[in-house]
Design an enzyme around this catalytic site. Structure first.
Site, PDB file in Angstrom:
ATOM      1  CD  GLU A 439      -2.872  -0.572  -0.289  1.00  0.00           C
ATOM      2  OE1 GLU A 439      -3.321  -1.594  -0.813  1.00  0.00           O
ATOM      3  OE2 GLU A 439      -2.924   0.551  -0.839  1.00  0.00           O
TER       4      GLU A 439
HETATM    5  C1  LIG Z   1       2.500  -9.846   0.220  1.00  0.00           C
HETATM    6  C2  LIG Z   1       2.308  -8.754  -0.759  1.00  0.00           C
HETATM    7  C3  LIG Z   1       1.023  -8.372  -1.116  1.00  0.00           C
HETATM    8  C4  LIG Z   1       0.826  -7.360  -2.062  1.00  0.00           C
HETATM    9  N1  LIG Z   1      -0.446  -7.068  -2.478  1.00  0.00           N
HETATM   10  C5  LIG Z   1      -0.607  -6.249  -3.551  1.00  0.00           C
HETATM   11  C6  LIG Z   1      -1.878  -6.094  -4.163  1.00  0.00           C
HETATM   12  O1  LIG Z   1      -2.883  -6.676  -3.723  1.00  0.00           O
HETATM   13  N2  LIG Z   1      -1.989  -5.298  -5.251  1.00  0.00           N
HETATM   14  C7  LIG Z   1      -0.908  -4.649  -5.786  1.00  0.00           C
HETATM   15  O2  LIG Z   1      -1.067  -3.951  -6.774  1.00  0.00           O
HETATM   16  N3  LIG Z   1       0.320  -4.769  -5.224  1.00  0.00           N
HETATM   17  C8  LIG Z   1       0.492  -5.557  -4.129  1.00  0.00           C
HETATM   18  N4  LIG Z   1       1.738  -5.716  -3.573  1.00  0.00           N
HETATM   19  C9  LIG Z   1       2.853  -4.954  -4.118  1.00  0.00           C
HETATM   20  C10 LIG Z   1       3.315  -3.855  -3.173  1.00  0.00           C
HETATM   21  O3  LIG Z   1       2.357  -2.834  -3.109  1.00  0.00           O
HETATM   22  C11 LIG Z   1       4.697  -3.395  -3.669  1.00  0.00           C
HETATM   23  O4  LIG Z   1       5.607  -4.432  -3.353  1.00  0.00           O
HETATM   24  C12 LIG Z   1       5.108  -2.084  -3.038  1.00  0.00           C
HETATM   25  O5  LIG Z   1       4.312  -1.023  -3.510  1.00  0.00           O
HETATM   26  C13 LIG Z   1       6.584  -1.743  -3.337  1.00  0.00           C
HETATM   27  O6  LIG Z   1       6.879  -1.900  -4.690  1.00  0.00           O
HETATM   28  P1  LIG Z   1       8.145  -2.794  -5.095  1.00  0.00           P
HETATM   29  O7  LIG Z   1       8.054  -4.092  -4.415  1.00  0.00           O
HETATM   30  O8  LIG Z   1       8.266  -2.791  -6.570  1.00  0.00           O
HETATM   31  O9  LIG Z   1       9.377  -2.020  -4.473  1.00  0.00           O
HETATM   32  P2  LIG Z   1      10.159  -0.799  -5.174  1.00  0.00           P
HETATM   33  O10 LIG Z   1       9.194   0.192  -5.683  1.00  0.00           O
HETATM   34  O11 LIG Z   1      11.160  -1.362  -6.100  1.00  0.00           O
HETATM   35  O12 LIG Z   1      10.888  -0.169  -3.913  1.00  0.00           O
HETATM   36  C14 LIG Z   1      12.104  -0.688  -3.364  1.00  0.00           C
HETATM   37  C15 LIG Z   1      12.615   0.304  -2.316  1.00  0.00           C
HETATM   38  O13 LIG Z   1      12.895   1.568  -2.937  1.00  0.00           O
HETATM   39  C16 LIG Z   1      12.169   2.625  -2.310  1.00  0.00           C
HETATM   40  N5  LIG Z   1      11.733   3.585  -3.333  1.00  0.00           N
HETATM   41  C17 LIG Z   1      11.159   3.320  -4.519  1.00  0.00           C
HETATM   42  N6  LIG Z   1      10.889   4.459  -5.168  1.00  0.00           N
HETATM   43  C18 LIG Z   1      11.274   5.481  -4.377  1.00  0.00           C
HETATM   44  C19 LIG Z   1      11.247   6.913  -4.478  1.00  0.00           C
HETATM   45  N7  LIG Z   1      10.729   7.527  -5.533  1.00  0.00           N
HETATM   46  N8  LIG Z   1      11.739   7.629  -3.455  1.00  0.00           N
HETATM   47  C20 LIG Z   1      12.237   7.030  -2.357  1.00  0.00           C
HETATM   48  N9  LIG Z   1      12.296   5.691  -2.207  1.00  0.00           N
HETATM   49  C21 LIG Z   1      11.811   4.923  -3.201  1.00  0.00           C
HETATM   50  C22 LIG Z   1      10.979   1.944  -1.635  1.00  0.00           C
HETATM   51  O14 LIG Z   1      10.493   2.699  -0.529  1.00  0.00           O
HETATM   52  C23 LIG Z   1      11.577   0.601  -1.216  1.00  0.00           C
HETATM   53  O15 LIG Z   1      12.253   0.734   0.012  1.00  0.00           O
HETATM   54  C24 LIG Z   1       1.948  -6.694  -2.621  1.00  0.00           C
HETATM   55  C25 LIG Z   1       3.247  -7.060  -2.225  1.00  0.00           C
HETATM   56  C26 LIG Z   1       3.430  -8.092  -1.345  1.00  0.00           C
HETATM   57  C27 LIG Z   1       4.841  -8.509  -1.021  1.00  0.00           C
END
Ligand SMILES: Cc1cc2nc3c(=O)[nH]c(=O)nc-3n(C[C@H](O)[C@H](O)[C@H](O)COP(=O)(O)OP(=O)(O)OC[C@H]3O[C@@H](n4cnc5c(N)ncnc54)[C@H](O)[C@@H]3O)c2cc1C
Length: 594
Positions: A439
């Site tokens: 989220e």
């Molecule tokens: C168990 C689980 C359930 C989930 N359920 C859903 C769901 O129902 N629907 C859905 O759509 N998604 C879902 N997700 C996805 C989840 O919302 C994402 O994993 C989350 O938004 C982070 O995206 P990412 O994993 O690509 O990490 P990334 O975006 O790659 O981030 C990696 C790190 O970089 C940091 N970062 C990234 N961009 C920036 C920035 N601009 N400035 C500063 N820091 C930054 C982040 O804070 C994080 O620490 C789920 C994930 C999991 C693991």
């Protein structure tokens, strides 16, 4: 150990800390009868203790299975879900026009805490359905509402929220799922989504997916994203279920925690494209999604509160049973329960007070969101909307951070047994971990707080809130109650830190954005612990003066004092971190890439 909802604490937080009673008195809730709140929470608590808490461990151990494109949940889960919706719990705050009970979001927020505390993986399913209901109600066509809303409100069908793709996580604008217009007004969607919570399961006959996709002629970035409703089974004109739609779970994840909540890879388009229906306008999907996300962010904050409370209850019981060592100064043979040791008391108080602070912040967010749509006066609604917007990232990030910290302390209090799965303490810690990631990661929440919420209208929402918190501090100081110790002085110092830091950040949001961004996370923590400290003091005053909180004011005064003197005091160092720490953060390349 089972879970019991702390009804007195919840009512005190809701009525006083979060301001429900004041909003009721001001008439912002219309004819809602606040007297039913306690009864609703009691019933929710009973259901959670009897039905959901016992399934928490089973779900963790058995997890879920995927075979032939179908996901099966753990034993007992479909039955529990059917009983839960039959008892009307999915419909608590749903729109009355579609079979909901229309109760305040604040009441549902307290219920969400209860579901999360008893069984967070179970509560995650309706959490997303409720967000879907809100987006459909706010932005859907009358036709889509007629077909889908009643079943979503009752819980007969569940909802999903599908943003994430391998290359599009925090950066939602990078998504590639494609939608093509068809001659009948519907769309054909092709693409792959990852990490989709409850993307498939066996608890209901149908699942209604809310999917973000891009039209062929859409502008780049978030400006070209549209929101589509894609049912797992198409719905016939008479409301019966029709053909299977082209959206399937093609994989499930094996996770650190939340084992019982399916996290699916969803594939659309293997058979020509999933049939989808536009919600809102083309290319305006982010607007609709924000409706869902704000509601979901608050609910995820409440997951943090729920897990924290469960971990606290379990640690408290363990600390009263486990015997090691002797209380200082105690003579004779034998051992005392570890709760006699000041270091264990410190951990338990930290757990309890952090949980209480986060609870009130979440409930206050819910009250603000309620008033923003329920109040008669347009100015009251607008001010409440600004308050709700300001508090949402704090509710999400502060509460889930403390969910992790409290669950971690819960393991620590159990000693070696905390590391052994059979106590259940480890499960809370594993389950809590995702809440600060999904989220919108907590880093993204902090950025939202600084760049949008603080910056809105020159910080107007922050200054108004600081004014209200100062009133609480004055009341603590003028109470002259020695039981508060140095609470008033500590909170006043913290408010000054928050005020100075807010002004410093506000200046830099536009002129030196990297300096503002470097301090965003410590700022959110400073905000949460100052806000929480003042709110707990306000609750303690209410317990003392109005006799609320089960006639035991001393407990709440001591809790507020502990928080102010042990937690809120971090404000001064957080202020320094924000203001003096940014240069070294922005010079980090010399270390990280050197
Ligand atoms: C168990 C689980 C359930 C989930 N359920 C859903 C769901 O129902 N629907 C859905 O759509 N998604 C879902 N997700 C996805 C989840 O919302 C994402 O994993 C989350 O938004 C982070 O995206 P990412 O994993 O690509 O990490 P990334 O975006 O790659 O981030 C990696 C790190 O970089 C940091 N970062 C990234 N961009 C920036 C920035 N601009 N400035 C500063 N820091 C930054 C982040 O804070 C994080 O620490 C789920 C994930 C999991 C693991």
């Amino acid at each position: 150990m089972t879970y019991r909802a702390p009804i007195n604490d919840m009512l005190l937080a809701l009525n006083h800390g979060a301001g429900l009673q004041a909003a009721l008195k001001a008439g912002h809730y219309g004819d809602f009868d606040g007297d039913i709140t306690a009864a609703v929470l009691e019933e929710a608590g009973k259901f959670a203790t009897d039905m959901l808490a016992p399934l928490n461990r089973i779900g963790d151990e058995q997890g879920i299975k995927l075979a032939d494109g179908k996901v099966t949940t753990a034993p007992g889960w479909p039955d529990a879900y059917q009983r839960w919706i039959a008892a009307g719990w999915n419909a608590v705050s749903g729109p009355e026009a579609f079979g909901g009970q229309g109760l305040p979001l604040a009441i549902n927020a307290a219920c969400t805490e209860i579901w999360s505390a008893s069984n967070v993986a179970f509560g995650l399913c309706p959490l997303l359905t409720l967000s879907a209901i809100e987006a459909l109600d706010a932005h859907g066509s009358d036709e889509l509402k007629r077909i889908y809303l009643e079943k979503l409100v009752s819980g007969e069908w569940t909802g999903t929220m599908q943003l994430t793709e391998p290359q599009a996580g925090s950066d939602v604008g990078a998504l590639r799922t494609r939608a093509e217009r068809t001659s009948d007004g519907s769309y054909r969607i092709k693409g792959t989504k990852i990490f989709i919570t409850y993307g498939d399961h066996d608890m209901t006959d149908n699942i209604v997916h809310f999917v973000l996709a891009r039209l062929p002629d859409a502008p780049a970035s978030t400006k070209g994203i549209s929101l589509f409703l894609i049912p797992k089974f198409l719905v016939n004109a008479d409301g019966s279920l029709g053909a299977r739609n082209d959206i399937y779970a093609s994989g499930i994840e094996h996770k650190l925690g939340m084992h019982a909540a399916p996290t699916c890879t969803m594939t659309m388009g293997d058979q020509g494209g999933a049939i989808g229906y536009l919600i809102g306008e083309e290319n305006r999907g982010m607007l609709c999604m924000f409706t869902m996300m704000n509601q979901a962010r608050l609910a995820v904050g409440l997951e943090g509160v729920g897990i924290a409370d469960r971990a606290y209850q379990q640690a408290l019981a363990f600390a009263q049973e486990r015997k090691q060592g002797r209380a200082v100064g105690k003579k004779g043979d034998g051992m005392d329960a570890i709760i006699v040791h000041p270091d264990v008391k410190r951990m338990l108080m930290q757990m309890r007070s952090l949980t209480a602070a986060a609870r009130t912040i979440c409930y206050a967010t819910a009250v603000a969101l309620d008033v923003s749509v329920r109040a008669k006066d347009a100015k009251v609604r607008a001010d409440a909307a600004a308050r709700g917007a300001l508090l949402t990232p704090i509710a999400k990030a502060f509460s889930t951070d403390i969910g992790n910290e409290v669950a971690y302390l819960g393991v620590q209090i159990h000693g070696g047994m905390g590391f052994i799965e059979e106590t259940g303490a480890a499960q809370h810690s594993r389950d809590a971990r995702i809440t600060s990631i999904y989220e919108g990661t907590n880093g993204i929440q902090s950025i939202d707080l600084v760049t949008r919420k603080l910056a809105a209208n020159g910080g107007a929402a922050v200054w108004t809130l600081l004014g209200e918190l100062t009133e609480i501090v004055i009341r603590v100081e003028t109470s002259n109650d020695p039981a508060f110790g140095t609470t008033g002085a500590k909170l006043r110092d913290a408010l000054n830190s928050l005020d100075r830091t807010s002004r410093w950040l506000l200046e830099r949001v536009a002129s030196a954005p990297n300096e503002a961004l470097a301090g965003a996370t410590p700022y959110l923590r400073l905000f949460g612990s100052t806000l929480g400290g003042c709110m707990l003091a306000g609750e303690a005053l209410a317990a003392r003066d109005a006799g609320d909180g089960n006639g035991d004011p001393q407990r709440y005064v001591t809790l507020a004092r502990f928080f102010a003197e042990n937690m809120t005091v971090q404000a001064a160092s957080l202020e320094k971190t924000v203001m003096d720490g940014a240069d070294a953060v922005n010079g980090a390349d010399a270390v990280l890439l050197g």
